[in-house]
Design an enzyme around this catalytic site. Structure first.
Site, mmCIF file in Angstrom:
data_model
loop_
_atom_site.group_PDB
_atom_site.id
_atom_site.type_symbol
_atom_site.label_atom_id
_atom_site.label_comp_id
_atom_site.label_asym_id
_atom_site.label_seq_id
_atom_site.Cartn_x
_atom_site.Cartn_y
_atom_site.Cartn_z
ATOM 1 N N ASP A 108 0.892 -1.367 0.030
ATOM 2 C CA ASP A 108 -0.039 0.145 -0.076
ATOM 3 C C ASP A 108 0.853 1.368 -0.149
ATOM 4 O OD1 ASP A 108 -2.236 1.630 0.314
ATOM 5 O OD2 ASP A 108 -3.115 0.840 1.983
ATOM 6 N N HIS B 46 -9.923 -1.319 -7.316
ATOM 7 C CA HIS B 46 -9.820 -0.322 -6.340
ATOM 8 C C HIS B 46 -8.922 0.671 -7.301
ATOM 9 C CE1 HIS B 46 -9.268 2.055 -2.718
ATOM 10 N NE2 HIS B 46 -8.027 2.161 -2.871
#
Ligand code: HEM
Length: 351
Positions: free
Chosen positions: A168, A260
């Protein structure tokens, strides 16, 4: 003082404490100015690794954890002190979104202390000192602590993983780049915040029990990147470009419509910002026998309204990741620039 002391254009620390305070009844602009005088001295010393005045445990002062402290002001503070005209245009809380299940106390806050360090003992001590020197002006609304852990993937590149296992924070403007300069640091508007930024804090709970039930390909197509090294689907390396046009031999999109990273890709350069993703866990409580885990999503932009909000709205409309994530906290702050030598934090706002 260099911007590094704010802990924003800076590698992710191991630990963060976000501390939001509400002004005590009757506190005036002049009181807040006195508070900022105290905090300025604390912050300048602590971020140099020195003990501030009256530190009961000066042995805990330590520069080795790369301590960083930033102070921000929420929309309600401007309203309470009748300073709305001194807030950046359009600055407000994130409007209600259909995905939100916000829970008190993790909503709003007049003043934010963003405290970061690589050393947990030092962090706890800094937070305690800052709270001590804030006690006559404000009371704690919420405190949220987060952590990160570096690991190495391709070509020795350090990355951070979240509690879903994903790499991330990859597709972010690079430090010291023109993009970072233009996307993050405030250049115009009220004089006191030039050189600062805006921050949105979202506490996003993860439903890890149902996420765990997915296969690796299901998890990867939900995000659009691989779990092993964070490479975009269709690529092999972490830093391969995300190709939203690429198709599989079947004719289907390699990165699905619902992924996403597709939904989060801004429509223009303007719709980009800097993300600092920290993990959090919370001890089990009534109704949550397994405790809570999630992401303390921190995004910085010079103008949240025009950069972050369009992306957030698009994700709220449709993003497969929403099945396993629930925003339970939300707050926005204008982060004051780091005061130079002899200057007081946000002096031009409160003096
Ligand atoms: C728990 C919630 C979330 C999780 C687990 C999550 C996870 C991820 C992951 C793994 C990536 C790919 C790696 C990267 O580029 O960092 C990513 C990308 C991204 N995420 Fe999230 N995210 C979450 C919430 C959000 C929210 C709330 C926003 C913004 C409103 C957001 C905006 C972005 C953006 C802009 C990207 C880069 C997209 C691109 O490649 O252009 N994310 N996220």
């Amino acid at each position: 003082m260099p911007r590094a002391g704010l802990g924003i254009e800076f590698p992710l620390h191991r630990h963060v404490s976000l501390v939001a305070l509400d002004l005590l009844p009757g506190i005036t602009k002049a009181d807040v100015h006195r508070w900022m005088v105290l905090l300025t001295d604390d912050i300048q010393r602590l971020t140099r690794g020195e003990a501030p005045a009256g530190d009961p445990q000066p042995e805990l002062a330590n520069g080795a954890g790369q301590p960083a402290i930033a102070v921000g002001f929420g929309p309600e503070l401007f309203a309470k002190l009748k300073l709305e005209h001194r807030a950046p245009t359009g600055f407000s809380q994130v409007p209600a979104l259909s995905i939100d299940r916000l829970e008190e106390p993790f909503v709003g806050g007049d003043v934010l202390l963003q405290v970061q360090s690589n050393l947990p003992l030092q962090l706890a001590h800094m937070v305690r000192l800052l709270l001590r020197d804030s006690a006559q002006f404000a009371e704690l609304k919420w405190q949220q602590d987060g952590f990160s852990q570096e690991s190495i993937v391709d070509r020795g590149v350090p990355v951070h993983r979240n509690l879903m296992g994903q790499v991330d924070g990859t597709d972010n403007p690079a430090f010291n780049s023109d993009d970072f300069e233009n996307l993050v640091w405030i250049k115009d508007g009220p004089d006191w915040c030039i050189g600062g930024t805006q921050l949105v804090v979202r506490r996003i709970r993860m439903k890890l029990d149902t996420w765990d039930a997915l296969s690796t390909p299901q998890k990867e197509s939900t995000i659009g990147r691989k779990l092993s090294n964070g490479a975009p689907l269709g690529g092999t390396r972490l830093d391969d470009p995300v190709d939203l046009e690429a198709k599989l031999p079947s004719g289907l999109l390699t990165i699905p419509e619902y992924a996403h990273v597709r939904r989060a890709a801004g429509d223009s350069f303007q719709q980009r910002f800097y993300r600092r993703p920290y993990n959090y866990t919370a001890t089990p409580s009534h109704g949550q026998p397994q405790g809570e885990a999630g992401l303390l999503f921190l995004a910085y932009a010079r103008d949240l309204n025009n950069q972050y909000l369009p992306v957030q709205r698009k994700l709220a409309e449709f993003d497969l990741l929403n099945v396993w994530t629930v925003p339970v906290g939300s707050a926005t702050f204008v982060i004051a620039p780091m005061p130079g030598p002899g200057e007081i934090l946000a002096d031009r706002l409160f003096a």
